[in-house]
Write a protein that holds these residues in place. Structure first.
Motif, PDB file in Angstrom:
ATOM      1  N   THR A 104       6.629  -2.551  16.524  1.00 31.87           N
ATOM      2  CA  THR A 104       6.777  -1.131  16.200  1.00 31.87           C
ATOM      3  C   THR A 104       5.494  -0.568  15.609  1.00 31.87           C
ATOM      4  N   VAL A 105       4.846  -1.344  14.740  1.00 27.89           N
ATOM      5  CA  VAL A 105       3.580  -0.896  14.150  1.00 27.89           C
ATOM      6  C   VAL A 105       2.512  -0.760  15.233  1.00 27.89           C
ATOM      7  N   LEU A 106       2.392  -1.774  16.101  1.00 29.51           N
ATOM      8  CA  LEU A 106       1.384  -1.729  17.170  1.00 29.51           C
ATOM      9  C   LEU A 106       1.676  -0.597  18.148  1.00 29.51           C
ATOM     10  N   LEU A 107       2.954  -0.371  18.434  1.00 28.77           N
ATOM     11  CA  LEU A 107       3.339   0.729  19.319  1.00 28.77           C
ATOM     12  C   LEU A 107       2.953   2.071  18.705  1.00 28.77           C
ATOM     13  N   GLY A 108       3.200   2.221  17.404  1.00 30.72           N
ATOM     14  CA  GLY A 108       2.844   3.462  16.730  1.00 30.72           C
ATOM     15  C   GLY A 108       1.350   3.694  16.704  1.00 30.72           C
ATOM     16  N   LEU A 109       0.582   2.627  16.501  1.00 28.29           N
ATOM     17  CA  LEU A 109      -0.879   2.765  16.505  1.00 28.29           C
ATOM     18  C   LEU A 109      -1.374   3.195  17.881  1.00 28.29           C
ATOM     19  N   ASN A 110      -0.801   2.624  18.935  1.00 26.43           N
ATOM     20  CA  ASN A 110      -1.197   3.013  20.293  1.00 26.43           C
ATOM     21  C   ASN A 110      -0.810   4.460  20.580  1.00 26.43           C
ATOM     22  N   MET A 111       0.370   4.846  20.140  1.00 30.03           N
ATOM     23  CA  MET A 111       0.809   6.232  20.312  1.00 30.03           C
ATOM     24  C   MET A 111      -0.134   7.187  19.597  1.00 30.03           C
ATOM     25  N   ALA A 112      -0.527   6.819  18.365  1.00 33.61           N
ATOM     26  CA  ALA A 112      -1.383   7.702  17.579  1.00 33.61           C
ATOM     27  C   ALA A 112      -2.793   7.766  18.151  1.00 33.61           C
ATOM     28  N   TYR A 113      -3.346   6.619  18.520  1.00 35.42           N
ATOM     29  CA  TYR A 113      -4.749   6.581  18.946  1.00 35.42           C
ATOM     30  C   TYR A 113      -4.940   7.078  20.374  1.00 35.42           C
TER      31      TYR A 113
ATOM     32  N   PHE B 146      -5.238  10.713  13.954  1.00 33.71           N
ATOM     33  CA  PHE B 146      -3.820  10.465  14.125  1.00 33.71           C
ATOM     34  C   PHE B 146      -3.431   9.078  13.611  1.00 33.71           C
ATOM     35  N   VAL B 147      -4.327   8.107  13.757  1.00 30.57           N
ATOM     36  CA  VAL B 147      -4.052   6.764  13.247  1.00 30.57           C
ATOM     37  C   VAL B 147      -3.916   6.792  11.730  1.00 30.57           C
ATOM     38  N   VAL B 148      -4.775   7.567  11.061  1.00 35.89           N
ATOM     39  CA  VAL B 148      -4.685   7.680   9.604  1.00 35.89           C
ATOM     40  C   VAL B 148      -3.329   8.265   9.215  1.00 35.89           C
ATOM     41  N   GLU B 149      -2.911   9.325   9.903  1.00 37.14           N
ATOM     42  CA  GLU B 149      -1.624   9.942   9.568  1.00 37.14           C
ATOM     43  C   GLU B 149      -0.472   8.979   9.834  1.00 37.14           C
ATOM     44  N   PHE B 150      -0.549   8.232  10.938  1.00 32.73           N
ATOM     45  CA  PHE B 150       0.507   7.259  11.215  1.00 32.73           C
ATOM     46  C   PHE B 150       0.514   6.162  10.157  1.00 32.73           C
ATOM     47  N   ALA B 151      -0.674   5.694   9.789  1.00 31.99           N
ATOM     48  CA  ALA B 151      -0.770   4.588   8.842  1.00 31.99           C
ATOM     49  C   ALA B 151      -0.139   4.940   7.501  1.00 31.99           C
TER      50      ALA B 151
ATOM     51  N   ASN C 137       4.075   6.384   8.538  1.00 28.96           N
ATOM     52  CA  ASN C 137       5.095   5.497   9.070  1.00 28.96           C
ATOM     53  C   ASN C 137       4.671   4.044   8.973  1.00 28.96           C
ATOM     54  N   GLY C 138       3.429   3.778   9.366  1.00 24.00           N
ATOM     55  CA  GLY C 138       2.973   2.399   9.397  1.00 24.00           C
ATOM     56  C   GLY C 138       3.036   1.711   8.048  1.00 24.00           C
ATOM     57  N   SER C 139       2.762   2.453   6.967  1.00 23.34           N
ATOM     58  CA  SER C 139       2.759   1.830   5.648  1.00 23.34           C
ATOM     59  C   SER C 139       4.141   1.293   5.292  1.00 23.34           C
ATOM     60  N   SER C 140       5.189   2.064   5.594  1.00 22.12           N
ATOM     61  CA  SER C 140       6.546   1.588   5.279  1.00 22.12           C
ATOM     62  C   SER C 140       6.944   0.420   6.166  1.00 22.12           C
TER      63      SER C 140
ATOM     64  N   SER D 219      -1.829  15.641   3.006  1.00 27.07           N
ATOM     65  CA  SER D 219      -1.832  15.171   1.617  1.00 27.07           C
ATOM     66  C   SER D 219      -0.439  14.740   1.175  1.00 27.07           C
ATOM     67  N   LEU D 220       0.581  15.470   1.599  1.00 27.23           N
ATOM     68  CA  LEU D 220       1.952  15.072   1.273  1.00 27.23           C
ATOM     69  C   LEU D 220       2.292  13.717   1.875  1.00 27.23           C
ATOM     70  N   GLN D 221       1.899  13.512   3.135  1.00 25.88           N
ATOM     71  CA  GLN D 221       2.196  12.245   3.793  1.00 25.88           C
ATOM     72  C   GLN D 221       1.501  11.088   3.083  1.00 25.88           C
ATOM     73  N   VAL D 222       0.261  11.287   2.713  1.00 26.07           N
ATOM     74  CA  VAL D 222      -0.497  10.209   2.067  1.00 26.07           C
ATOM     75  C   VAL D 222       0.146   9.822   0.735  1.00 26.07           C
ATOM     76  N   VAL D 223       0.348  10.805  -0.126  1.00 32.84           N
ATOM     77  CA  VAL D 223       0.820  10.520  -1.482  1.00 32.84           C
ATOM     78  C   VAL D 223       2.224   9.938  -1.477  1.00 32.84           C
ATOM     79  N   PHE D 224       3.142  10.584  -0.765  1.00 35.24           N
ATOM     80  CA  PHE D 224       4.541  10.189  -0.894  1.00 35.24           C
ATOM     81  C   PHE D 224       4.920   9.027   0.017  1.00 35.24           C
ATOM     82  N   SER D 225       4.174   8.783   1.075  1.00 35.26           N
ATOM     83  CA  SER D 225       4.418   7.572   1.864  1.00 35.26           C
ATOM     84  C   SER D 225       4.000   6.337   1.080  1.00 35.26           C
ATOM     85  N   LEU D 226       2.852   6.412   0.413  1.00 36.38           N
ATOM     86  CA  LEU D 226       2.432   5.292  -0.426  1.00 36.38           C
ATOM     87  C   LEU D 226       3.381   5.108  -1.612  1.00 36.38           C
TER      88      LEU D 226
END
Length: 418
Positions: A49-58, A216-221, A224-227, A355-362
């Protein structure tokens, strides 16, 4: 119905077919496996799922944004053909490298998880290429072709897994799951061929600095990817059974993922026609309440299932997954509110979402790991609830602070919002 309407219906059905595939794969794997076997399968599937999301984002997100703007009409199709051929070529090359790395990890791991990761490494190019074709068809405005390939994928994977014996190992199930993508991959490439015939592939833009997919990879990471990686970390540093329980519980909420994804896909064009902030917030607020009620209601229905029915769905994993259903239902309820808040910001103030995604996903990752350390698997599940609730609250507070006269045109559209 107009061609545009048919395309929208095909897009929704394609999303439903893809989501149904993910749901049924996990349900069938849970029914065929022991609890520990499903835990190994879940570890592998989270990695995929993580690799799929990275491919989707990149790759995928940059492909769907391609529309041939600035080119004469007779050159647009040729440009899209080049983009799609390049995307397929890069996905194939990158997935082979990623598959080799995953296979190496599988060889290094001991126990039953090693063969499962080895199997994932072998089939990774097939599954990533098959999924990546949908973005090409989206850019080509041919979602019905993506639907045909994904529907065949659904039929093949269900038939292949259903034919496996009870107690099959995680490695065998992963291998069968991956190889069952071959018919859909073949059909997708055949349907894509008329558009890319004679087109030239150029992989250089994907490795240049500043490629749109890097953002897009940063936003995914962080979004979604972080969780996903945090859940995977529970299996590495705590116990794979925790991953199996969490994955089993969230699998049952797959139908709501279809609704969330559809809201994100088709919401912005509709909302952009409503005008100012008041009308947009009224619409998204109502949608958020509806999604929240559906999440809570679906959680209540699942929690009320008799144990016999639950075991028909998830096999031995039902016992541990069912205990997490109240938390997962609460998480999906607040996710419905949060999804609509972020949707509002994408329309009215697209630069406010990162900024919301970064702070609250972490923060969600921290709450998940902290909850597990304090209260075990149940604590991890409620940690995700707290993280989702805080993200939703922060997003709606950000919406409330927007000027009353805000419209979509008042702020330039960012690449992430697009």
């Amino acid at each position: 119905m107009s061609r545009r309407g048919l395309a929208a219906v095909a897009s929704v059905l394609d999303q439903a077919a893809s989501s149904a595939t993910n749901i049924l794969v996990l349900v069938l794997a849970a029914r065929l496996s022991t609890e520990s076997g499903f835990a190994d399968f879940s570890m592998v599937y989270v990695t995929f799922t993580v690799l799929l999301g990275l491919n989707m984002a990149y790759v995928g997100q940059s492909v769907v944004l391609e529309n041939g703007a600035g080119l004469p009409p007779d050159e647009v199709r040729g440009r899209l053909g080049e983009v799609c051929r390049s995307a397929v070529g890069f996905t194939g090359a990158a997935s082979v490298l990623a598959g080799a790395a995953v296979a190496a990890v599988g060889l290094a791991l001991s126990g039953s998880a090693g063969p499962a990761f080895l199997a994932l490494g072998l089939v990774l190019p097939l599954v990533l290429l098959q999924d990546g074709l949908r973005y090409c068809f989206s850019a080509l405005r041919a979602p019905e072709r993506a639907l045909a390939a994904d529907a065949l994928r659904l039929v093949c994977v269900v038939a292949a897994l259903a034919a496996q014996p009870s107690g099959a190992s995680a490695g065998r199930l992963v291998l069968v799951w991956g190889l069952s993508a071959l018919p859909a991959l073949g059909l997708g490439l055949w349907l894509l061929r008329p558009y890319v015939r004679g087109a030239r592939a150029d992989l250089r833009p994907y490795v240049r600095r500043g490629h749109l997919g890097q953002r897009f990879v940063v936003e995914f990471a962080v979004g979604n990817g972080s969780s996903q990686l945090a859940v995977l970390g529970l299996g590495v540093f705590a116990t794979p059974l925790a991953v199996g329980a969490l994955r089993g519980a969230t699998t049952l909420f797959g139908p709501l993922n279809v609704l969330f994804n559809s809201a994100n896909s088709f919401g912005p064009p509709v909302l952009s026609r409503l005008g100012g902030k008041r009308a947009t917030v009224r619409a998204t607020g109502l949608l958020g309440v509806v999604l929240a009620l559906l999440g809570a209601g679906w959680g209540a229905v699942l929690y009320a299932l008799p144990e016999r029915a639950g075991r028909q769905l998830l096999g031995d994993t039902w016992a541990s997954a069912s205990a997490l259903l109240p938390a997962t239902g609460a998480q999906y309820a607040v996710m419905g509110l949060g999804t609509c808040a972020l949707l509002t910001l994408r329309v009215l103030a697209p630069k406010a979402t990162l900024s919301l995604q970064v702070v609250f996903s972490l923060l969600s990752v921290g709450l998940l790991l902290g909850g597990y350390a304090a209260f075990g698997v149940a604590g991890a599940a409620w940690g995700l609830v707290a993280g989702s609730a805080l993200k939703a609250l922060a997003a709606w507070l950000r919406v409330a602070r927007l000027p009353a006269a805000t419209t979509r045109d008042s702020e330039p559209l960012s690449a992430s919002a697009a």
